[in-house]
Design an enzyme around this catalytic site. Structure first.
Site, PDB file in Angstrom:
ATOM      1  N   GLY A 124       0.823  -1.219   0.000  1.00  0.00           N
ATOM      2  CA  GLY A 124       0.000   0.000   0.000  1.00  0.00           C
ATOM      3  C   GLY A 124       0.848   1.257   0.000  1.00  0.00           C
ATOM      4  N   ALA A 194      21.299  -7.398  24.874  1.00  0.00           N
ATOM      5  CA  ALA A 194      20.659  -8.148  25.968  1.00  0.00           C
ATOM      6  C   ALA A 194      19.300  -7.546  26.282  1.00  0.00           C
ATOM      7  CB  ALA A 194      21.543  -8.134  27.218  1.00  0.00           C
ATOM      8  N   GLY A 195      18.482  -7.371  25.236  1.00  0.00           N
ATOM      9  CA  GLY A 195      17.107  -6.893  25.431  1.00  0.00           C
ATOM     10  C   GLY A 195      16.164  -8.076  25.447  1.00  0.00           C
ATOM     11  N   ALA A 333       2.574  -6.003  20.999  1.00  0.00           N
ATOM     12  CA  ALA A 333       1.401  -6.368  20.211  1.00  0.00           C
ATOM     13  C   ALA A 333       0.106  -5.869  20.867  1.00  0.00           C
ATOM     14  CB  ALA A 333       1.355  -7.883  20.035  1.00  0.00           C
ATOM     15  N   HIS A 457      -6.738 -20.400  47.298  1.00  0.00           N
ATOM     16  CA  HIS A 457      -5.591 -21.060  47.922  1.00  0.00           C
ATOM     17  C   HIS A 457      -5.524 -22.511  47.463  1.00  0.00           C
ATOM     18  CE1 HIS A 457      -2.648 -22.172  50.930  1.00  0.00           C
ATOM     19  NE2 HIS A 457      -3.402 -23.239  51.215  1.00  0.00           N
TER      20      HIS A 457
HETATM   21  P1  FAD Z   1       3.558  -5.617  12.597  1.00  0.00           P
HETATM   22  O1  FAD Z   1       3.187  -6.803  13.387  1.00  0.00           O
HETATM   23  O2  FAD Z   1       4.970  -5.376  12.301  1.00  0.00           O
HETATM   24  O3  FAD Z   1       2.694  -5.682  11.265  1.00  0.00           O
HETATM   25  C1  FAD Z   1       2.815  -4.736  10.258  1.00  0.00           C
HETATM   26  C2  FAD Z   1       2.402  -5.387   8.956  1.00  0.00           C
HETATM   27  O4  FAD Z   1       2.302  -4.373   7.963  1.00  0.00           O
HETATM   28  C3  FAD Z   1       3.415  -6.400   8.444  1.00  0.00           C
HETATM   29  O5  FAD Z   1       2.782  -7.630   8.189  1.00  0.00           O
HETATM   30  C4  FAD Z   1       3.943  -5.783   7.148  1.00  0.00           C
HETATM   31  O6  FAD Z   1       4.182  -6.738   6.139  1.00  0.00           O
HETATM   32  C5  FAD Z   1       2.794  -4.887   6.744  1.00  0.00           C
HETATM   33  N1  FAD Z   1       3.192  -3.756   5.905  1.00  0.00           N
HETATM   34  C6  FAD Z   1       4.183  -2.853   6.159  1.00  0.00           C
HETATM   35  N2  FAD Z   1       4.200  -1.903   5.198  1.00  0.00           N
HETATM   36  C7  FAD Z   1       3.203  -2.213   4.335  1.00  0.00           C
HETATM   37  C8  FAD Z   1       2.719  -1.607   3.144  1.00  0.00           C
HETATM   38  N3  FAD Z   1       3.235  -0.456   2.690  1.00  0.00           N
HETATM   39  N4  FAD Z   1       1.689  -2.199   2.508  1.00  0.00           N
HETATM   40  C9  FAD Z   1       1.129  -3.349   2.970  1.00  0.00           C
HETATM   41  N5  FAD Z   1       1.552  -3.946   4.104  1.00  0.00           N
HETATM   42  C10 FAD Z   1       2.564  -3.395   4.770  1.00  0.00           C
HETATM   43  N6  FAD Z   1       5.095  -8.174  21.519  1.00  0.00           N
HETATM   44  C11 FAD Z   1       4.353  -8.576  22.559  1.00  0.00           C
HETATM   45  O7  FAD Z   1       3.447  -7.856  22.980  1.00  0.00           O
HETATM   46  N7  FAD Z   1       4.567  -9.780  23.167  1.00  0.00           N
HETATM   47  C12 FAD Z   1       5.553 -10.622  22.760  1.00  0.00           C
HETATM   48  O8  FAD Z   1       5.728 -11.702  23.319  1.00  0.00           O
HETATM   49  C13 FAD Z   1       6.356 -10.229  21.667  1.00  0.00           C
HETATM   50  N8  FAD Z   1       7.322 -11.030  21.209  1.00  0.00           N
HETATM   51  C14 FAD Z   1       8.058 -10.643  20.130  1.00  0.00           C
HETATM   52  C15 FAD Z   1       9.080 -11.480  19.698  1.00  0.00           C
HETATM   53  C16 FAD Z   1       9.860 -11.129  18.629  1.00  0.00           C
HETATM   54  C17 FAD Z   1      10.955 -12.056  18.169  1.00  0.00           C
HETATM   55  C18 FAD Z   1       9.604  -9.902  17.944  1.00  0.00           C
HETATM   56  C19 FAD Z   1      10.418  -9.513  16.753  1.00  0.00           C
HETATM   57  C20 FAD Z   1       8.596  -9.060  18.373  1.00  0.00           C
HETATM   58  C21 FAD Z   1       7.821  -9.419  19.472  1.00  0.00           C
HETATM   59  N9  FAD Z   1       6.819  -8.594  19.968  1.00  0.00           N
HETATM   60  C22 FAD Z   1       6.088  -8.973  21.051  1.00  0.00           C
HETATM   61  C23 FAD Z   1       6.504  -7.296  19.331  1.00  0.00           C
HETATM   62  C24 FAD Z   1       5.287  -7.436  18.415  1.00  0.00           C
HETATM   63  O9  FAD Z   1       5.541  -8.424  17.457  1.00  0.00           O
HETATM   64  C25 FAD Z   1       4.979  -6.106  17.761  1.00  0.00           C
HETATM   65  O10 FAD Z   1       4.834  -5.117  18.744  1.00  0.00           O
HETATM   66  C26 FAD Z   1       3.712  -6.165  16.938  1.00  0.00           C
HETATM   67  O11 FAD Z   1       3.774  -7.167  15.955  1.00  0.00           O
HETATM   68  C27 FAD Z   1       3.433  -4.815  16.285  1.00  0.00           C
HETATM   69  O12 FAD Z   1       2.228  -4.876  15.587  1.00  0.00           O
HETATM   70  P2  FAD Z   1       1.931  -3.902  14.364  1.00  0.00           P
HETATM   71  O13 FAD Z   1       0.593  -4.295  13.851  1.00  0.00           O
HETATM   72  O14 FAD Z   1       2.172  -2.509  14.747  1.00  0.00           O
HETATM   73  O15 FAD Z   1       3.041  -4.240  13.278  1.00  0.00           O
HETATM   74  P1  NAI Z   2      15.313  -4.223  22.896  1.00  0.00           P
HETATM   75  O1  NAI Z   2      15.165  -2.767  22.774  1.00  0.00           O
HETATM   76  O2  NAI Z   2      14.501  -4.965  23.870  1.00  0.00           O
HETATM   77  O3  NAI Z   2      16.825  -4.569  23.247  1.00  0.00           O
HETATM   78  C1  NAI Z   2      17.895  -4.193  22.438  1.00  0.00           C
HETATM   79  C2  NAI Z   2      19.150  -4.240  23.268  1.00  0.00           C
HETATM   80  O4  NAI Z   2      20.266  -4.102  22.419  1.00  0.00           O
HETATM   81  C3  NAI Z   2      19.213  -3.105  24.281  1.00  0.00           C
HETATM   82  O5  NAI Z   2      19.557  -3.616  25.549  1.00  0.00           O
HETATM   83  C4  NAI Z   2      20.290  -2.198  23.708  1.00  0.00           C
HETATM   84  O6  NAI Z   2      20.986  -1.471  24.697  1.00  0.00           O
HETATM   85  C5  NAI Z   2      21.174  -3.204  23.012  1.00  0.00           C
HETATM   86  N1  NAI Z   2      22.005  -2.638  21.952  1.00  0.00           N
HETATM   87  C6  NAI Z   2      21.667  -1.649  21.072  1.00  0.00           C
HETATM   88  N2  NAI Z   2      22.700  -1.404  20.229  1.00  0.00           N
HETATM   89  C7  NAI Z   2      23.687  -2.264  20.581  1.00  0.00           C
HETATM   90  C8  NAI Z   2      24.991  -2.501  20.087  1.00  0.00           C
HETATM   91  N3  NAI Z   2      25.491  -1.800  19.073  1.00  0.00           N
HETATM   92  N4  NAI Z   2      25.744  -3.449  20.686  1.00  0.00           N
HETATM   93  C9  NAI Z   2      25.264  -4.170  21.727  1.00  0.00           C
HETATM   94  N5  NAI Z   2      24.020  -3.983  22.249  1.00  0.00           N
HETATM   95  C10 NAI Z   2      23.247  -3.060  21.673  1.00  0.00           C
HETATM   96  O7  NAI Z   2      15.150  -4.776  21.416  1.00  0.00           O
HETATM   97  P2  NAI Z   2      14.999  -6.250  20.855  1.00  0.00           P
HETATM   98  O8  NAI Z   2      15.409  -7.263  21.852  1.00  0.00           O
HETATM   99  O9  NAI Z   2      15.668  -6.223  19.531  1.00  0.00           O
HETATM  100  O10 NAI Z   2      13.457  -6.372  20.635  1.00  0.00           O
HETATM  101  C11 NAI Z   2      12.782  -5.400  19.837  1.00  0.00           C
HETATM  102  C12 NAI Z   2      11.440  -5.086  20.391  1.00  0.00           C
HETATM  103  O11 NAI Z   2      10.541  -6.152  20.127  1.00  0.00           O
HETATM  104  C13 NAI Z   2      11.407  -4.919  21.902  1.00  0.00           C
HETATM  105  O12 NAI Z   2      11.776  -3.634  22.288  1.00  0.00           O
HETATM  106  C14 NAI Z   2       9.962  -5.178  22.198  1.00  0.00           C
HETATM  107  O13 NAI Z   2       9.239  -4.006  21.984  1.00  0.00           O
HETATM  108  C15 NAI Z   2       9.592  -6.227  21.166  1.00  0.00           C
HETATM  109  N6  NAI Z   2       9.633  -7.546  21.780  1.00  0.00           N
HETATM  110  C16 NAI Z   2       8.780  -7.819  22.803  1.00  0.00           C
HETATM  111  C17 NAI Z   2       8.794  -9.041  23.434  1.00  0.00           C
HETATM  112  C18 NAI Z   2       7.881  -9.278  24.574  1.00  0.00           C
HETATM  113  O14 NAI Z   2       6.978  -8.471  24.784  1.00  0.00           O
HETATM  114  N7  NAI Z   2       8.035 -10.360  25.332  1.00  0.00           N
HETATM  115  C19 NAI Z   2       9.697 -10.107  23.008  1.00  0.00           C
HETATM  116  C20 NAI Z   2      10.577  -9.701  21.942  1.00  0.00           C
HETATM  117  C21 NAI Z   2      10.525  -8.482  21.355  1.00  0.00           C
END
Ligand code: FAD
Ligand code: NAI
Length: 478
Positions: A124, A194-195, A333, A457
């Site tokens: 889009g 270590a995030g 999410a 409990h």
């Molecule tokens: P997204 O999920 O990124 O969806 C955006 C969509 O838009 C994508 O499918 C993309 O293809 C589409 N898109 C982009 N541009 C266009 C375009 N121009 N036209 C058409 N389509 C397009 N969050 C949690 O709350 N709990 C968790 O346990 C958690 N675990 C995570 C684990 C990992 C490994 C990662 C990477 C993220 C995790 N997150 C978690 C974060 C979570 O996935 C995101 O916050 C969430 O998916 C964001 O939702 P969104 O709808 O904003 O975007």
């Molecule tokens: P993050 O922001 O959680 O952690 C990134 C880490 O990388 C930080 O500690 C930062 O200081 C470090 N960092 C940045 N630059 C660096 C460098 N050059 N060298 C070494 N360390 C560096 O981001 P992450 O783990 O990539 O996850 C992205 C996002 O996805 C999260 O912020 C979160 O919003 C979402 N997510 C949520 C989950 C959940 O809700 N359980 C699980 C996984 C992802």
């Protein structure tokens, strides 16, 4: 002929698909554009975004499998259960994860059908304005079409941030996409950052047998968490579980050869090298506005590349909204979904609202870490007087029965009004326990309110109850 909708959503992740469904529930004609197939075997567009395809859901599936393997190897024995020749089949584990993803993503397609949301497969891009509608071009596998809508919700999410000197190929050097689909257990796994991703996915592969080393740039561990939680987590992850975590590290050079990847880094005055078979880069995520054409409609972007919105996710252009990872706030999410609902309701003339002070954070490590509201550090910085109630799971009968007494519940309440300001849990099932704290905070509860609620409990939730009692120094079991 140009298609017309009341609401057009760009992006089918949690923010977008929920917004489209809610809009349709409210009687508006709704469509959602999604471009990615996320390795769908038939090459079809998949809904669910990062969350369902390469984020929350697949990572939690692997965390569960690896946790069971770890328990079978280390914890069953205390229950008198002995296992010989414990083995892991990564192929089966990854296939199980893929099946869950397929089930959920096709489930969203079913929800679209049920709610009469139109799915438009393709990319889009805003092209301009026609009469009182915004015009968006959809480029799909069958060509280009124009779609008009009075309201457009941008939900294009985020993508992994990569480092200039660290080329991700998602085979040897991986972001979240490759790291969720290893074909075996790497002997030596390196992680940059270590995030949340680093710790969750680092835990997965550590439990399955990898030697895991995590390199973090910041000097503090889990700086966003409450300090007591971060301190406990550091002890468990490094001393008990054996994750090698180095803080205050500067990555200087990454090279990949036949024998794996070498990561050169500086720590203090020293220069060191980490040799690994796989490397995960998890250094945060960046908003995705690639090819979105915001410049064609004058939508403002903020200093961090996100779409600029007000507290109701309205952009500077009337009728253009943005939700989820592409806007300010935590990249979670459930935060995106809440925003999607809020925007759909506001378009329908209702009073949709998100309480950003009551959004829970969860890390699905073991122990799990979850919190809502303010940390002790934030309250001190803001000069707020508060009282603390902290109950370790060691004092909880259910935790003892489950054989896992790691962690605690910590409640922070205003010293004058007793209003709950923050709740922090580290321990088994913290992800579920935090829901009670969210409800309490949404209702503006005091610690006394929680203390007067009857908790079953024996349950882990009794630790929450006792922490509320402990605010007034009247815990009954600690
Ligand atoms: P997204 O999920 O990124 O969806 C955006 C969509 O838009 C994508 O499918 C993309 O293809 C589409 N898109 C982009 N541009 C266009 C375009 N121009 N036209 C058409 N389509 C397009 N969050 C949690 O709350 N709990 C968790 O346990 C958690 N675990 C995570 C684990 C990992 C490994 C990662 C990477 C993220 C995790 N997150 C978690 C974060 C979570 O996935 C995101 O916050 C969430 O998916 C964001 O939702 P969104 O709808 O904003 O975007
Ligand atoms: P993050 O922001 O959680 O952690 C990134 C880490 O990388 C930080 O500690 C930062 O200081 C470090 N960092 C940045 N630059 C660096 C460098 N050059 N060298 C070494 N360390 C560096 O981001 P992450 O783990 O990539 O996850 C992205 C996002 O996805 C999260 O912020 C979160 O919003 C979402 N997510 C949520 C989950 C959940 O809700 N359980 C699980 C996984 C992802």
């Amino acid at each position: 002929m140009t298609k017309q909708f009341d609401v057009l959503v760009i992006g089918g992740g949690p923010g977008g698909y929920v917004a489209a469904i809610r809009a349709a529930q409210l009687g508006l004609t709704a469509a959602c554009i999604e471009k990615e197939t996320y390795a769908d075997p038939k090459g079809e567009v998949r809904l669910g975004g990062t969350c369902l395809n390469v984020g929350c859901i697949p990572s939690k599936a692997l965390l569960q499998s690896s946790e069971l393997f770890d328990q079978a190897g280390h914890s069953f024995v205390m229950h008198g259960i002995a296992l010989d020749n414990l083995k892991v089949d990564v192929g089966t584990m990854v296939r199980r994860k893929d099946n869950i993803v397929t089930q959920l993503t096709s489930g969203i397609k079913g929800l679209f059908k049920k709610n009469k949301v139109t799915l438009l497969g393709g990319h889009g891009r805003f092209v301009g304005r026609e009469d009182d509608a915004w015009q968006v071009e959809v480029t799909g596998k069958d060509g280009v079409e124009l779609v008009n809508a009075k309201n457009v919700i941008v939900a294009t999410g985020s993508k992994p941030r990569h480092l200039d000197s660290v080329p991700v190929d998602n085979k040897t050097i991986c972001d979240n996409v490759g790291a969720l689909s290893f074909d075996g257990v790497p002997k030596r796994l390196g992680v940059i950052g270590a995030g949340v991703i680093g710790l969750e996915l680092g835990s997965v592969w550590k439990r399955l047998g990898s030697e895991v080393t995590i390199l973090e740039v910041l000097p503090d561990f889990l700086a966003a968490a409450d300090p007591a939680v971060a301190k406990d987590a550091w002890k468990v992850f490094t001393q008990k579980q054996g994750l090698n975590i180095y803080l205050g590290v500067k990555i200087t050079k990454v090279t990949t050869g036949k024998k794996g990847t070498s990561v050169e880094y500086e720590i203090g005055d020293e220069t060191k090298t980490l040799e690994c078979d796989k490397l995960i880069v998890s250094v945060g995520r960046v908003p995705c506005t690639d090819g979105l054409g915001v410049e064609n409609v004058g939508v403002q972007i903020d200093e961090r590349g996100r779409i600029a919105v007000d507290e109701h996710c309205q952009t500077n252009q009337p009728g253009i909204w943005a939700v989820g990872d592409v806007v300010r706030g935590p990249m979670l999410a459930h935060k995106g979904m809440e925003e999607g609902v809020m925007v759909a309701e506001r378009i329908a003339g209702q009073a949709g609202h998100v309480n950003y002070d009551a959004i829970p954070w969860v890390m699905y490590t073991h122990p799990e870490i979850a919190w809502v509201g303010k940390t002790e550090t934030q309250l001190k910085n803001e000069g707020v007087e508060f009282r603390v109630g902290l109950i370790p799971f060691l004092a909880n009968g259910r935790a003892l029965g489950q054989g896992d007494t790691t962690g605690f519940v910590k409640l922070l309440a205003d010293a004058q009004t007793d209003r709950i300001l923050g709740v922090h849990v580290i321990g088994n099932n913290a992800s579920e326990l935090i829901a009670e704290a969210v409800v309490a905070m949404e209702f503006g509860a005091s610690a006394e309110d929680l203390a007067r609620c009857c908790h079953a409990h024996p349950t882990l939730s009794e630790a929450m109850h006792e922490a509320a009692l402990a605010i007034d120094k009247r815990a009954l079991h600690f």
